[in-house]
Design a protein around this motif. Sequence first.
Motif, PDB file in Angstrom:
ATOM      1  N   LEU A 100      -7.717   9.531  -0.093  1.00  0.00           N
ATOM      2  CA  LEU A 100      -6.572   8.951  -0.793  1.00  0.00           C
ATOM      3  C   LEU A 100      -6.147   7.609  -0.188  1.00  0.00           C
ATOM      4  N   SER A 101      -6.362   7.441   1.117  1.00  0.00           N
ATOM      5  CA  SER A 101      -6.049   6.145   1.724  1.00  0.00           C
ATOM      6  C   SER A 101      -6.916   5.072   1.087  1.00  0.00           C
ATOM      7  N   GLU A 102      -8.184   5.428   0.873  1.00  0.00           N
ATOM      8  CA  GLU A 102      -9.092   4.481   0.235  1.00  0.00           C
ATOM      9  C   GLU A 102      -8.595   4.056  -1.142  1.00  0.00           C
ATOM     10  N   GLU A 103      -7.912   4.971  -1.811  1.00  0.00           N
ATOM     11  CA  GLU A 103      -7.409   4.661  -3.157  1.00  0.00           C
ATOM     12  C   GLU A 103      -6.179   3.752  -3.100  1.00  0.00           C
ATOM     13  N   GLY A 104      -5.710   3.470  -1.893  1.00  0.00           N
ATOM     14  CA  GLY A 104      -4.574   2.547  -1.778  1.00  0.00           C
ATOM     15  C   GLY A 104      -3.225   3.239  -1.735  1.00  0.00           C
ATOM     16  N   TYR A 105      -3.224   4.532  -1.426  1.00  0.00           N
ATOM     17  CA  TYR A 105      -1.939   5.202  -1.278  1.00  0.00           C
ATOM     18  C   TYR A 105      -1.505   5.159   0.176  1.00  0.00           C
ATOM     19  N   ASN A 106      -0.225   5.279   0.370  1.00  0.00           N
ATOM     20  CA  ASN A 106       0.323   5.349   1.710  1.00  0.00           C
ATOM     21  C   ASN A 106       0.440   6.838   2.062  1.00  0.00           C
TER      22      ASN A 106
END
Length: 453
Positions: A26-32
Motif C-alpha cells: 500500500l505504501s507503493e500505491e502512495g498511501y500514508n
Amino acid sequence: MGQTALKTILVVDDDEDIGESIVDALSEEGYNIIHVDNEEGALNFLDKKRVDLVITAIKTPEIDGMRLLSIAKERYPETGVIMVANSENIELTIRAIKAGATDLQIKPINIEKLKISVGEALKDRIILADSIENPHPLDSKYGLMGFVGNSEKMRKVYETIIRVAPAMTTVLITGETGTGKNLVARAIHHNSPRKDKPFIELSCAALPETIMESELFGHERGAFTSAVKQKKGRFELANGGTLFLNEISDISPYTQVKLLRVLEDKEFERVGGIETISVDVRLIAATNKNLEKAIEDGKFREDLYYRLRGVTIDLPPLRQRKEDIPLLVETFIKQSARLNNVKVKGITDQAMQFLIEYDWPGNVRELKNCIEGMAIMAKGSILGVNDLPKYIRRSGDDKWQVNIHVGMSVRDAERELIAETLRYTNNNKALAAKILNMGLRTLFRKVKEYDIN
Ligand SMILES: Nc1ncnc2c1ncn2[C@@H]1O[C@H](COP(=O)(O)OP(=O)(O)OP(=O)(O)O)[C@@H](O)[C@H]1O
Ligand SMILES: [Mg+2]
C-alpha cells in the motif's frame, strides 16, 4: 494539494509477515500507512487522529477487531474498515458487515484483491452529515453544550473548563477571533454551581469611559445629566452568578483601577452614589489581543492582568487543529440544513480536502459562515468543489480547473476530469467526449462505471 490529500491507512495486525506485506504494497500505491501490532496502539492512534481507512485483523490474541470496528465507527462514522480474517467464516463475515465493516479479506492475503478493496473504500467518498445524528460524545459526557472537536488541543480546553468551572477563580480566555471564547465563557458558567444564577455579558469594546463605568457599577438618579433614574450595573445584575467581560483589553486606565478594587474587595459604589454595595460575582474575561504587549505599551495594568489571570484558557486557532474540521463541517451542514430548510445532506471528500487545506483566519466562525453560505447556494444535495467559494479553491480564477494531485489514483483523477468536463459542457456527452478525445461509447461506459451524474 500537499500532504493532507494523502490518504492515511491504519493497519492493525500482529502477524508480522502479513502486516509488512500489506504495508509495503500500500505504501507503493502512495498511501500514508501507520502499522501497529496491537489493539491498544490502534486505539491510542485513533484517539489523536482521524484516518481514512482501518485495516484490522478480525480476531487475534492481541486484537479484537470487532471492538476496534465499533469504536472507529463511533468516532469517525465515515472511515472505512476492512477486516482481515484467518479463514472464511460466514457467521463472522455477516457480523462484521452488519457492524459496518467495508470489506473482508481472507488470509493468505491476495495483494491485488486488497488493493482493489482499498481503492473502493477510499473512492471519492461522500461524507453524509447524517452520520453524526447523535450529539458528539463529549457533549453528553461533559455537558459542554455547543462544542464540536475531538483534537488533543480542544480536549485540553475541555479538561480545563471542567476543572475550573466549580471554583471561584477568575478566568482569562484568550484566542483569535472566532475561536470560541464566548462558548467557553458560557460552558464555564453552565458547568459551575452558579448555573441557575445569571450569566451577564458586557462587551468593553469601544465603550466611552463614563458609559463603561455606569454599565459596570450602575448609577444613582441624577449622577449625570441623562441619569433620570437609578440603574443597576452589570456587577449587581450578575450577583450570585457570572460576569463575562468581553474584549477586556479595551477598558480605560481609570476603569481598570475601579475593576481592580472590586476584584479585591468585592465592593463598589454606583456612579454618583455613596452606598457601598457588596456582590458575589465570578468574573470571566476575554480578549483576542495580546495583553502582555498591551502591558508593555503601558495600556493595561499589570496588577489587573495578574488578578484576571487566575487561570488562562488559550484557544488554539483552527489552522492548528485541522483534524477538527471534518466534524465541524458535518455539524454545520446539519445545522444549516435545519435552520434554512435546505436539502443539503453531505459533502464530497474532494471539497472537504479544500476546507481542510484552507487557513481559516476567521477560525470556527468563518468556517460556520462559509458552510451556511454554501448550503444556501448549493445546486444539489451534496456540496462539491464547485460549491466552494473561490478564495477557498486554490485553483483561483479558473473555475474549471480540475483538482488532481499527488496521492490520487489515476482512476480518481480520471473520474474528476470526466465529471468536471461534463459539468463544463452542461452534461453534453458528445461535446465532452470530443474535449476528452475519448470515444462516446467509452465515455458512457466510464460515466456508468464511476457513477457520475
Ligand atoms: N469548537 C466549536 N464547536 C462548535 N462551534 C464553535 C466552536 N468554536 C466556535 N464555534 C462557533 O463559532 C462562532 C464563533 O465563536 P465565538 O463567538 O465563541 O468566538 P470568539 O472567540 O468569542 O470570537 P470573537 O473574538 O470574534 O468574539 C460561534 O457561532 C460559535 O458557536
Ligand atoms: Mg467573542
